[in-house]
Design a protein around this motif. Structure first.
Motif, PDB file in Angstrom:
ATOM      1  N   PRO A 291       0.788  -1.231   0.000  1.00  0.00           N
ATOM      2  CA  PRO A 291       0.000   0.000   0.000  1.00  0.00           C
ATOM      3  C   PRO A 291       0.824   1.288   0.000  1.00  0.00           C
ATOM      4  N   ASN A 292       2.134   1.203  -0.114  1.00  0.00           N
ATOM      5  CA  ASN A 292       2.989   2.384  -0.001  1.00  0.00           C
ATOM      6  C   ASN A 292       2.521   3.537  -0.891  1.00  0.00           C
ATOM      7  N   LEU A 293       2.166   3.201  -2.145  1.00  0.00           N
ATOM      8  CA  LEU A 293       1.802   4.234  -3.111  1.00  0.00           C
ATOM      9  C   LEU A 293       0.321   4.140  -3.495  1.00  0.00           C
ATOM     10  N   SER A 294      -0.487   3.591  -2.602  1.00  0.00           N
ATOM     11  CA  SER A 294      -1.910   3.375  -2.919  1.00  0.00           C
ATOM     12  C   SER A 294      -2.620   4.675  -3.279  1.00  0.00           C
ATOM     13  N   ARG A 295      -2.356   5.724  -2.508  1.00  0.00           N
ATOM     14  CA  ARG A 295      -3.065   6.983  -2.773  1.00  0.00           C
ATOM     15  C   ARG A 295      -2.702   7.528  -4.148  1.00  0.00           C
ATOM     16  N   GLN A 296      -1.404   7.511  -4.475  1.00  0.00           N
ATOM     17  CA  GLN A 296      -0.965   8.021  -5.775  1.00  0.00           C
ATOM     18  C   GLN A 296      -1.493   7.141  -6.910  1.00  0.00           C
ATOM     19  N   VAL A 297      -1.450   5.827  -6.712  1.00  0.00           N
ATOM     20  CA  VAL A 297      -1.935   4.911  -7.749  1.00  0.00           C
ATOM     21  C   VAL A 297      -3.429   5.099  -7.960  1.00  0.00           C
ATOM     22  N   ASP A 298      -4.173   5.261  -6.869  1.00  0.00           N
ATOM     23  CA  ASP A 298      -5.617   5.435  -6.992  1.00  0.00           C
ATOM     24  C   ASP A 298      -5.936   6.697  -7.797  1.00  0.00           C
ATOM     25  N   LYS A 299      -5.200   7.770  -7.529  1.00  0.00           N
ATOM     26  CA  LYS A 299      -5.452   9.018  -8.271  1.00  0.00           C
ATOM     27  C   LYS A 299      -5.090   8.855  -9.747  1.00  0.00           C
ATOM     28  N   LEU A 300      -3.911   8.296 -10.012  1.00  0.00           N
ATOM     29  CA  LEU A 300      -3.434   8.233 -11.393  1.00  0.00           C
ATOM     30  C   LEU A 300      -4.182   7.187 -12.228  1.00  0.00           C
ATOM     31  N   SER A 301      -4.598   6.104 -11.585  1.00  0.00           N
ATOM     32  CA  SER A 301      -5.257   5.032 -12.355  1.00  0.00           C
ATOM     33  C   SER A 301      -6.780   5.145 -12.348  1.00  0.00           C
ATOM     34  N   ASN A 302      -7.381   5.432 -11.204  1.00  0.00           N
ATOM     35  CA  ASN A 302      -8.843   5.469 -11.130  1.00  0.00           C
ATOM     36  C   ASN A 302      -9.425   6.850 -11.425  1.00  0.00           C
ATOM     37  N   GLN A 303      -8.769   7.894 -10.925  1.00  0.00           N
ATOM     38  CA  GLN A 303      -9.310   9.247 -11.115  1.00  0.00           C
ATOM     39  C   GLN A 303      -8.855   9.847 -12.447  1.00  0.00           C
ATOM     40  N   ASP A 304      -7.538   9.909 -12.641  1.00  0.00           N
ATOM     41  CA  ASP A 304      -7.025  10.554 -13.857  1.00  0.00           C
ATOM     42  C   ASP A 304      -6.939   9.590 -15.037  1.00  0.00           C
ATOM     43  N   LYS A 305      -6.898   8.283 -14.748  1.00  0.00           N
ATOM     44  CA  LYS A 305      -6.857   7.240 -15.775  1.00  0.00           C
ATOM     45  C   LYS A 305      -5.673   7.403 -16.728  1.00  0.00           C
ATOM     46  N   VAL A 306      -4.520   7.752 -16.180  1.00  0.00           N
ATOM     47  CA  VAL A 306      -3.312   7.911 -17.003  1.00  0.00           C
ATOM     48  C   VAL A 306      -2.288   6.820 -16.721  1.00  0.00           C
ATOM     49  N   VAL A 307      -2.535   5.994 -15.719  1.00  0.00           N
ATOM     50  CA  VAL A 307      -1.617   4.903 -15.373  1.00  0.00           C
ATOM     51  C   VAL A 307      -2.407   3.603 -15.263  1.00  0.00           C
ATOM     52  N   GLU A 308      -1.813   2.533 -15.808  1.00  0.00           N
ATOM     53  CA  GLU A 308      -2.386   1.188 -15.658  1.00  0.00           C
ATOM     54  C   GLU A 308      -1.486   0.387 -14.730  1.00  0.00           C
ATOM     55  N   LEU A 309      -2.097  -0.398 -13.877  1.00  0.00           N
ATOM     56  CA  LEU A 309      -1.350  -1.254 -12.962  1.00  0.00           C
ATOM     57  C   LEU A 309      -1.643  -2.705 -13.326  1.00  0.00           C
ATOM     58  N   SER A 310      -0.590  -3.481 -13.566  1.00  0.00           N
ATOM     59  CA  SER A 310      -0.795  -4.885 -13.890  1.00  0.00           C
ATOM     60  C   SER A 310      -1.518  -5.584 -12.753  1.00  0.00           C
ATOM     61  N   ALA A 311      -2.438  -6.458 -13.099  1.00  0.00           N
ATOM     62  CA  ALA A 311      -3.157  -7.235 -12.075  1.00  0.00           C
ATOM     63  C   ALA A 311      -2.295  -8.348 -11.501  1.00  0.00           C
ATOM     64  N   ASN A 312      -1.181  -8.658 -12.171  1.00  0.00           N
ATOM     65  CA  ASN A 312      -0.317  -9.762 -11.736  1.00  0.00           C
ATOM     66  C   ASN A 312       0.695  -9.296 -10.693  1.00  0.00           C
ATOM     67  N   GLY A 313       0.241  -9.047  -9.505  1.00  0.00           N
ATOM     68  CA  GLY A 313       1.149  -8.589  -8.459  1.00  0.00           C
ATOM     69  C   GLY A 313       1.874  -9.741  -7.786  1.00  0.00           C
ATOM     70  N   VAL A 314       2.950  -9.399  -7.096  1.00  0.00           N
ATOM     71  CA  VAL A 314       3.697 -10.352  -6.275  1.00  0.00           C
ATOM     72  C   VAL A 314       3.383 -10.054  -4.812  1.00  0.00           C
ATOM     73  N   ALA A 315       2.890 -11.036  -4.085  1.00  0.00           N
ATOM     74  CA  ALA A 315       2.602 -10.841  -2.665  1.00  0.00           C
ATOM     75  C   ALA A 315       3.896 -10.527  -1.913  1.00  0.00           C
ATOM     76  N   ALA A 316       3.828  -9.564  -0.995  1.00  0.00           N
ATOM     77  CA  ALA A 316       5.048  -9.091  -0.338  1.00  0.00           C
ATOM     78  C   ALA A 316       4.783  -8.828   1.138  1.00  0.00           C
ATOM     79  N   THR A 317       5.862  -8.611   1.867  1.00  0.00           N
ATOM     80  CA  THR A 317       5.780  -8.288   3.294  1.00  0.00           C
ATOM     81  C   THR A 317       6.687  -7.102   3.599  1.00  0.00           C
TER      82      THR A 317
END
Length: 315
Positions: free
Chosen positions: A81-107
């Motif tokens: 979640p480190n960059l969740s706020r920025q990703v949410d704005k750029l991908s969901n609000q501004d729609k200028v960034v795509e995030l791959s659905a194939n994430g790697v689970a991390a700790t």
């Protein structure tokens, strides 16, 4: 063809024609697995699609911002979640960034060697706020312990400052920011010499393979106790923030400029299809940090050993 840029030449003063901009610019963050992944992406785009690529070193938040502005096309490893706020704005609000659905689970945690627990008695992150425990990590004689909280350009480092302030160990421990290879060398030395050490740790990572590492205890993640105010948004960001429980479940993903879906759909499809495993990522960091191989070489070897997977991603 792959180019790595650190400094731009002042072509105008030399009266020469500037080189053509690369087809795809890929951000190069300051940790090994992301750097290897960036080179894998660059080499694949060059070899499979004939595109000219360019790798530019920068901080993870700056890279994501530049992907949003269209100055870069790819961020190889965006952490949530480190960059969740920025990703949410750029991908969901501004729609200028795509995030791959194939994430790697991390700790993400605060860790110590098992020997550290035996030497100091520390078991929990909250123990670091107690002077009688913190002094056991004092290596410079100032009465405070030392803890590595990450590299200066990492998104997690600012959050670790908030966590240290929330738990109170920013008063008893010096919060060290330095490149990861320097910090990992300190962990190696402490493990070899039997000295206590505590540090920010993330996984997948080779340190868990190399040493007997223990995650310090924390209360389970509680969203009600996590309020993150970015330094850029307020002078009182530390006082306005709180994070005195464990991190939420983490993951990381390839991010890319959304307009690639229209301008270069084959590239967008490839980036969306990239799927790495925890074993891949651990092996990448081990090869760079422990075997001391150049990231370019590690990427080339990975590509040579995974032609079928890349074929699936690029078909």
């Amino acid at each position: 063809m792959v180019r790595v840029f650190g400094v731009l030449l002042a072509c105008a003063f030399l009266n020469v024609v500037p080189a053509r901009a690369a087809d795809v610019v890929i951000g190069l963050p300051a940790w090994p697995s992301a750097q290897v992944t960036a080179h894998i992406i660059a080499d694949t785009l060059s070899e499979r699609y004939g595109l000219e690529t360019e790798l530019q070193e920068s901080g993870t938040m700056t890279i994501l911002s530049k992907v949003g502005k269209g100055e870069f096309q790819v961020h190889p490893e965006v952490w949530l979640p480190n960059l969740s706020r920025q990703v949410d704005k750029l991908s969901n609000q501004d729609k200028v960034v795509e995030l791959s659905a194939n994430g790697v689970a991390a700790t993400q945690n605060i860790c110590a060697t098992r020997q550290t627990l035996e030497l100091t008695g520390v078991k929990a992150v909250a123990d670091l706020a107690k002077p009688e425990y913190a002094v056991k990590f004092d290596t410079d004689g100032d009465g405070k312990g030392e803890i590595w909280i990450g590299a200066p350009t990492w998104s997690s480092t600012e959050i670790e400052k908030i966590r240290a302030h929330s738990y109170g160990y920013d008063q008893t421990m010096s919060l060290l920011e330095m490149p990861e290879d320097v910090a990992m060398a300190a962990v190696d030395a402490a493990a070899s010499l039997g000295r206590p050490i505590v540090f920010y740790c993330y996984g997948p990572h080779h340190v868990f393979q190399l040493h007997d590492i223990v995650v310090l205890e924390e209360p389970e993640y509680d969203p009600a106790r996590w309020t993150i105010v970015n330094r850029a948004d307020s002078n009182d960001w530390l006082e306005q923030s709180n994070a005195d429980t464990a991190w939420d479940a983490s993951s990381f993903h390839v991010a890319y400029q959304a307009s690639l879906n229209e301008s270069r759909p084959e590239v967008a499809a490839f980036l969306a299809a990239i799927s790495l495993s925890a074993e891949d990522v651990t092996a990448m960091s081990y090869a760079v940090e422990v075997e001391d191989k150049p990231v370019e070489e590690v990427a080339s070897e990975w590509i040579a050993s995974n032609k079928d997977r890349i074929g699936e991603w690029t078909k």
